[in-house]
Motif scaffolding. Sequence first.
Motif, PDB file in Angstrom:
ATOM      1  N   ASN A 105      34.949  -6.578  -5.587  1.00  0.00           N
ATOM      2  CA  ASN A 105      33.663  -7.232  -5.340  1.00  0.00           C
ATOM      3  C   ASN A 105      32.534  -6.624  -6.177  1.00  0.00           C
ATOM      4  OD1 ASN A 105      33.177  -4.800  -4.096  1.00  0.00           O
ATOM      5  ND2 ASN A 105      32.931  -5.643  -2.043  1.00  0.00           N
ATOM      6  N   GLY A 106      32.845  -5.684  -7.069  1.00  0.00           N
ATOM      7  CA  GLY A 106      31.863  -5.102  -7.976  1.00  0.00           C
ATOM      8  C   GLY A 106      31.276  -3.782  -7.523  1.00  0.00           C
ATOM      9  N   GLN A 108      31.054   0.184  -6.515  1.00  0.00           N
ATOM     10  CA  GLN A 108      31.666   1.370  -7.096  1.00  0.00           C
ATOM     11  C   GLN A 108      31.509   2.530  -6.135  1.00  0.00           C
ATOM     12  OE1 GLN A 108      30.041   2.167 -10.949  1.00  0.00           O
ATOM     13  NE2 GLN A 108      30.826   0.280 -11.825  1.00  0.00           N
TER      14      GLN A 108
END
Length: 137
Positions: A105-106, A108
């Motif tokens: 989902n991006g 980190q």
Amino acid sequence: MSRVYEYRRAPNKGPVWLALMGAIMLLVSVVHYGATDLVWLAWAAIALTIAWMVLPRPVSGIRIDNTHLVLSAWRNPRPIPLDHIAHLQVRDMELEGDVTIVYRNGEQEDIFTNDLPDVDTLIAVLAERGIPVRDVT
């Protein structure tokens, strides 16, 4: 691919032994030079070092099976489903590498690097499970 990979790193006893040797050297120097006013400092240093030796130091490491990557597996386990991981980024700093999990989902998340094996082993284990490791320098 039914194999479970476990990496465990035992706590380092070097600093404890170094502190104990320093405390004993302080006691010997107090006795040798007759600095009786500092005897309490030497005994306090020895007592603190012995207390430090008795304190539990947890094992660090990770565990990877077919479905999850478990961070801090023997301290405070936190499973991360392998399906949620897009890839891992490894940036090699001067002394210690910096590893980041990049989710699908991006998002980190940085990983505590003392929990991880060397980069080559990490790459091989994750490659078996279909997770790429990028930016290896």
